[in-house]
Design a protein around this motif. Structure first.
Motif, PDB file in Angstrom:
ATOM      1  N   LEU A 265       7.796  26.669   7.749  1.00 12.03           N
ATOM      2  CA  LEU A 265       8.646  25.478   7.810  1.00 12.03           C
ATOM      3  C   LEU A 265       7.939  24.354   8.566  1.00 12.03           C
ATOM      4  N   LEU A 266       7.254  24.714   9.657  1.00 15.63           N
ATOM      5  CA  LEU A 266       6.505  23.728  10.436  1.00 15.63           C
ATOM      6  C   LEU A 266       5.358  23.140   9.611  1.00 15.63           C
ATOM      7  N   GLY A 267       4.651  23.996   8.872  1.00 15.66           N
ATOM      8  CA  GLY A 267       3.549  23.530   8.042  1.00 15.66           C
ATOM      9  C   GLY A 267       4.011  22.562   6.964  1.00 15.66           C
ATOM     10  N   VAL A 268       5.152  22.868   6.345  1.00 16.39           N
ATOM     11  CA  VAL A 268       5.715  21.978   5.320  1.00 16.39           C
ATOM     12  C   VAL A 268       6.043  20.618   5.930  1.00 16.39           C
ATOM     13  N   TRP A 269       6.733  20.634   7.087  1.00 18.41           N
ATOM     14  CA  TRP A 269       7.164  19.384   7.724  1.00 18.41           C
ATOM     15  C   TRP A 269       5.963  18.538   8.156  1.00 18.41           C
ATOM     16  N   ARG A 270       4.977  19.177   8.787  1.00 20.96           N
ATOM     17  CA  ARG A 270       3.823  18.409   9.272  1.00 20.96           C
ATOM     18  C   ARG A 270       2.970  17.877   8.132  1.00 20.96           C
ATOM     19  N   THR A 271       2.876  18.627   7.048  1.00 20.40           N
ATOM     20  CA  THR A 271       2.080  18.147   5.922  1.00 20.40           C
ATOM     21  C   THR A 271       2.766  16.968   5.247  1.00 20.40           C
ATOM     22  N   ILE A 272       4.081  17.017   5.154  1.00 21.60           N
ATOM     23  CA  ILE A 272       4.810  15.861   4.618  1.00 21.60           C
ATOM     24  C   ILE A 272       4.560  14.632   5.492  1.00 21.60           C
ATOM     25  N   CYS A 273       4.606  14.824   6.812  1.00 19.97           N
ATOM     26  CA  CYS A 273       4.402  13.697   7.738  1.00 19.97           C
ATOM     27  C   CYS A 273       2.981  13.163   7.691  1.00 19.97           C
ATOM     28  N   LEU A 274       1.982  14.068   7.643  1.00 18.12           N
ATOM     29  CA  LEU A 274       0.587  13.652   7.791  1.00 18.12           C
ATOM     30  C   LEU A 274      -0.163  13.520   6.475  1.00 18.12           C
ATOM     31  N   VAL A 275       0.487  13.803   5.355  1.00 16.30           N
ATOM     32  CA  VAL A 275      -0.133  13.555   4.056  1.00 16.30           C
ATOM     33  C   VAL A 275       0.690  12.530   3.274  1.00 16.30           C
ATOM     34  N   THR A 276       1.957  12.871   2.987  1.00 20.17           N
ATOM     35  CA  THR A 276       2.784  11.937   2.206  1.00 20.17           C
ATOM     36  C   THR A 276       3.022  10.633   2.957  1.00 20.17           C
ATOM     37  N   LEU A 277       3.521  10.715   4.190  1.00 20.38           N
ATOM     38  CA  LEU A 277       3.800   9.495   4.948  1.00 20.38           C
ATOM     39  C   LEU A 277       2.519   8.732   5.268  1.00 20.38           C
ATOM     40  N   ALA A 278       1.438   9.464   5.544  1.00 19.61           N
ATOM     41  CA  ALA A 278       0.155   8.804   5.815  1.00 19.61           C
ATOM     42  C   ALA A 278      -0.339   8.057   4.586  1.00 19.61           C
ATOM     43  N   ASP A 279      -0.169   8.645   3.404  1.00 26.34           N
ATOM     44  CA  ASP A 279      -0.562   7.958   2.169  1.00 26.34           C
ATOM     45  C   ASP A 279       0.259   6.690   1.963  1.00 26.34           C
ATOM     46  N   MET A 280       1.549   6.752   2.293  1.00 28.18           N
ATOM     47  CA  MET A 280       2.407   5.572   2.156  1.00 28.18           C
ATOM     48  C   MET A 280       1.943   4.454   3.088  1.00 28.18           C
ATOM     49  N   VAL A 281       1.573   4.827   4.310  1.00 28.73           N
ATOM     50  CA  VAL A 281       1.078   3.829   5.264  1.00 28.73           C
ATOM     51  C   VAL A 281      -0.238   3.226   4.773  1.00 28.73           C
ATOM     52  N   LYS A 282      -1.137   4.074   4.249  1.00 27.84           N
ATOM     53  CA  LYS A 282      -2.416   3.571   3.732  1.00 27.84           C
ATOM     54  C   LYS A 282      -2.207   2.610   2.569  1.00 27.84           C
ATOM     55  N   ASP A 283      -1.238   2.919   1.699  1.00 30.86           N
ATOM     56  CA  ASP A 283      -0.951   2.031   0.568  1.00 30.86           C
ATOM     57  C   ASP A 283      -0.445   0.673   1.034  1.00 30.86           C
ATOM     58  N   LEU A 284       0.278   0.663   2.157  1.00 35.99           N
ATOM     59  CA  LEU A 284       0.776  -0.603   2.692  1.00 35.99           C
ATOM     60  C   LEU A 284      -0.320  -1.413   3.378  1.00 35.99           C
ATOM     61  N   VAL A 285      -1.217  -0.702   4.080  1.00 39.07           N
ATOM     62  CA  VAL A 285      -2.233  -1.375   4.889  1.00 39.07           C
ATOM     63  C   VAL A 285      -3.460  -1.778   4.074  1.00 39.07           C
ATOM     64  N   GLN A 286      -3.816  -0.962   3.094  1.00 40.59           N
ATOM     65  CA  GLN A 286      -5.082  -1.170   2.373  1.00 40.59           C
ATOM     66  C   GLN A 286      -5.219  -2.556   1.734  1.00 40.59           C
ATOM     67  N   PRO A 287      -4.189  -3.095   1.046  1.00 39.33           N
ATOM     68  CA  PRO A 287      -4.343  -4.446   0.479  1.00 39.33           C
ATOM     69  C   PRO A 287      -4.631  -5.505   1.525  1.00 39.33           C
ATOM     70  N   LYS A 288      -4.010  -5.368   2.713  1.00 39.33           N
ATOM     71  CA  LYS A 288      -4.231  -6.350   3.773  1.00 39.33           C
ATOM     72  C   LYS A 288      -5.647  -6.248   4.330  1.00 39.33           C
ATOM     73  N   VAL A 289      -6.147  -5.003   4.451  1.00 38.56           N
ATOM     74  CA  VAL A 289      -7.516  -4.799   4.945  1.00 38.56           C
ATOM     75  C   VAL A 289      -8.529  -5.335   3.931  1.00 38.56           C
ATOM     76  N   SER A 290      -8.268  -5.084   2.639  1.00 38.62           N
ATOM     77  CA  SER A 290      -9.186  -5.518   1.591  1.00 38.62           C
ATOM     78  C   SER A 290      -9.303  -7.028   1.502  1.00 38.62           C
ATOM     79  N   SER A 291      -8.219  -7.718   1.886  1.00 37.43           N
ATOM     80  CA  SER A 291      -8.209  -9.185   1.806  1.00 37.43           C
ATOM     81  C   SER A 291      -8.906  -9.865   2.980  1.00 37.43           C
ATOM     82  N   LEU A 292      -9.264  -9.065   4.013  1.00 37.16           N
ATOM     83  CA  LEU A 292      -9.914  -9.653   5.182  1.00 37.16           C
ATOM     84  C   LEU A 292     -11.371 -10.021   4.898  1.00 37.16           C
TER      85      LEU A 292
END
Length: 292
Positions: A265-292
């Motif tokens: 259960l811990l592995g499922v929760w942490r992977t969701i946080c550090l893979v799915t949520l991390a990917d969502m954050v990268k998708d939000l940040v990457q366009p702004k970084v690319s435009s710099l």
């Protein structure tokens, strides 16, 4: 976030079962509640889990993201790139930030503490005599006592087991998660570069988190090496090998898989946080970084 919500209660129960291998999960829950009520399920959260999560999470995300990106750019499949990123990210976080924190979190779960509404009595050496009242030291006192007794090595006890666990943990979790994403794309008739929905990514991360628990014996060994409980036949100078031999001799093969349910259960929760949520954050940040 992962520790403060569901992560730490599952961590506490996993550690209890790994250290007390004759206890069932229901027994672990009742004993944890007896040690501190509902707050007992978050013991070790402040400051150790917070320090560990904030530092090791950042190390993992930056390292694994860099390795994954470089590997994919050089023609490596996403599943293999995820495996490589997880292994190197896990090793980096273990040696840079997790040794002390895992030692102290395990100490909080396994050391002598008061049960709800009661003080702590040290057993008397004279049969039939009452126990001796014992003042429970704070977590910082335990930290300083450990440091004074053995220095840096003592507060990093079991760090090689932690590193082996983290390398296999995140290598497996990320590798299985990325491979699962590929299978979901194939099942839906999508191209290999098509973006998945949040729900699909959560499912892929859950699969990766669950399958990544194949290495649970390493976690049981790590807990035993860092435990403050007294045991008669435990190796005086624990290593991964002699601790494995000790657990197998005392509890058999089943002992190496104690606490597997809360860990899944811990592995499922942490992977969701550090893979799915991390990917969502990268998708939000990457366009702004690319435009710099």
């Amino acid at each position: 976030m992962s520790s403060t919500t569901f992560g730490q209660p599952l961590e506490v129960l996993k550690t209890h079962c790994a250290a007390n291998r004759s206890d069932s999960l229901t027994t672990a829950i009742s004993k944890t509640y007896a040690r501190g009520g509902y707050r007992g399920f978050w013991q070790g959260l402040i400051p150790w889990a917070w320090i560990e999560s904030s530092t090791s999470g950042g190390v993992l995300l930056f390292t694994s993201s860099f390795v994954e990106t470089q590997a994919v750019n050089h023609g490596v499949s996403k599943g293999t790139a995820g495996l490589m990123g997880g292994i190197l990210g896990g090793a980096a976080q273990a040696y840079l930030s997790m040794g002390v924190c895992t030692t102290m979190k395990t100490a909080e779960v396994t050391r002598l503490k008061a049960t709800s509404g009661q003080g702590v009595l040290m057993p008397s050496s004279v049969p039939g005599m009452p126990g001796i009242p014992y003042r429970v030291p704070s977590t910082w006192e335990v930290f300083m006592d450990t440091y004074r007794e053995g220095g840096i090595r003592a507060i990093n006890k079991g760090v090689n087991a932690v590193a082996l666990r983290q390398m296999t943990n995140w290598g497996s979790r990320m590798g299985f998660a990325r491979a699962s994403e590929g299978l979901i794309r194939e099942a839906r008739g999508m191209s290999k570069d098509a973006k998945l929905s949040t729900g699909d990514k959560v499912v892929a991360s859950a699969i990766g988190g669950a399958l990544g628990c194949w290495n649970h014996p390493i976690e049981v060994i790590r807990v035993e090496m860092q435990s403050l409980q007294k045991a008669k036949n435990r190796p005086a100078k624990p290593t991964i090998l002699n601790t494995f031999q000790y657990i197998y001799k005392e509890n058999g093969a089943k002992g190496l898989f104690r606490g597997i349910t809360p860990r899944i259960l811990l592995g499922v929760w942490r992977t969701i946080c550090l893979v799915t949520l991390a990917d969502m954050v990268k998708d939000l940040v990457q366009p702004k970084v690319s435009s710099l």
